[in-house]
Design an enzyme around this catalytic site. Structure first.
Site, short mmCIF file in Angstrom:
data_model
loop_
_atom_site.label_atom_id
_atom_site.label_comp_id
_atom_site.label_asym_id
_atom_site.label_seq_id
_atom_site.Cartn_x
_atom_site.Cartn_y
_atom_site.Cartn_z
N LYS A 23 -18.04 -29.73 -32.20
CA LYS A 23 -19.19 -29.84 -31.29
C LYS A 23 -18.89 -29.17 -29.96
O LYS A 23 -17.87 -29.44 -29.34
CB LYS A 23 -19.55 -31.32 -31.08
CG LYS A 23 -20.70 -31.53 -30.08
CD LYS A 23 -21.11 -32.99 -30.01
CE LYS A 23 -22.07 -33.25 -28.84
NZ LYS A 23 -22.49 -34.66 -28.75
N ASP B 217 -19.21 -40.67 -29.75
CA ASP B 217 -18.39 -39.59 -29.18
C ASP B 217 -17.35 -40.24 -28.27
O ASP B 217 -17.69 -40.70 -27.17
CB ASP B 217 -19.25 -38.61 -28.38
CG ASP B 217 -20.18 -37.77 -29.25
OD1 ASP B 217 -20.37 -38.12 -30.43
OD2 ASP B 217 -20.73 -36.77 -28.74
N LYS C 139 -14.77 -32.38 -30.39
CA LYS C 139 -15.79 -31.97 -29.41
C LYS C 139 -15.08 -31.46 -28.16
O LYS C 139 -14.06 -32.02 -27.76
CB LYS C 139 -16.68 -33.18 -29.10
CG LYS C 139 -17.68 -32.99 -27.97
CD LYS C 139 -18.54 -34.25 -27.80
CE LYS C 139 -19.35 -34.21 -26.51
NZ LYS C 139 -20.17 -35.41 -26.30
#
Length: 223
Positions: free
Chosen positions: A181, A89, A152
């Protein structure tokens, strides 16, 4: 819906001890979460402990500010993968996005995608709480263009977390083939369900066990 398989069980606090991280790893095994999301220093431990379990090892890159150099992010990615990470991430360069330097932002993401190619999923944290809607859309478009697997919402370390409105906007922007996400402030099953209904395909939470057990009393969001 098996909510556990949508959750990245997260511990990113700077003062997390080995005992804290092991607790998260054991919970991930027990509840069969999609992944554990941990700081890079714990990747090797998590990979060893989760060998043979259907739980991915996720770590963070350029975290939490996104202001490290592209070369540093690419190296961090390769290093994490070498130690056993299967998902990364990364945080975008928020300042460059706000400057309108699309070329820089795209290249920053692209280099991480290339470093991870064929070895790890790449999720791009755009830090929605710092962006206008136009910037959120642009960040998502650049992420897709650069070849990211997911976008995300948040690091959980800035001024705000995921909202259903942002998830819906991100899903609309990236279409059906890129993951979205939700992370930051997802503390209860109700929160998680709202995010999934809005279009999230993954949820990042430290209150994962409480979410799965639908236990609001046990919910905390201390990444």
């Amino acid at each position: 819906m098996n909510i556990a398989k949508l959750i990245d069980h997260t511990i990113l606090k700077p003062n997390s001890t080995k005992e804290d991280v092991m607790k998260v790893i054991e919970e991930a095994k027990q509840y069969k979460f999609a992944s554990v999301c941990i700081n890079p220093t714990w990747v090797k431990l998590a990979a060893e402990e989760l060998a043979g379990h259907d739980v991915d090892v996720c770590t963070v890159i350029g975290f939490p500010l996104g202001a490290s150099t592209t070369e540093t992010k690419a190296f961090e990615t390769k290093d994490a993968i070498a130690k056993g990470a299967t998902e990364v991430d990364m945080v975008i360069n928020v300042g460059a996005l706000k400057d309108g330097d699309n070329e820089f932002v795209e290249k920053d993401i692209y280099e991480v995608v290339q470093a991870a190619k064929g070895k790890a999923l790449v999720k791009v944290i755009i830090e929605t709480c710092l962006l206008t809607d136009e910037e959120k859309v642009r960040a998502c478009e650049l992420s897709v263009k650069a070849g990211a697997d997911f976008v995300k919402t948040s690091t959980g370390f800035s001024t705000g977390g995921a909202t259903a409105e942002d998830i819906a906007l991100m899903r609309k922007t990236v279409g059906p083939n890129v993951g979205v996400k939700a992370s930051g402030g997802v503390r209860t099953r109700e929160d998680a369900d709202k995010m999934v209904e809005a279009g999230a395909s993954r949820v990042g939470a430290s209150a994962s066990v409480a979410i799965v057990l639908n236990d609001a009393k046990g919910a905390t969001d201390n990444y």
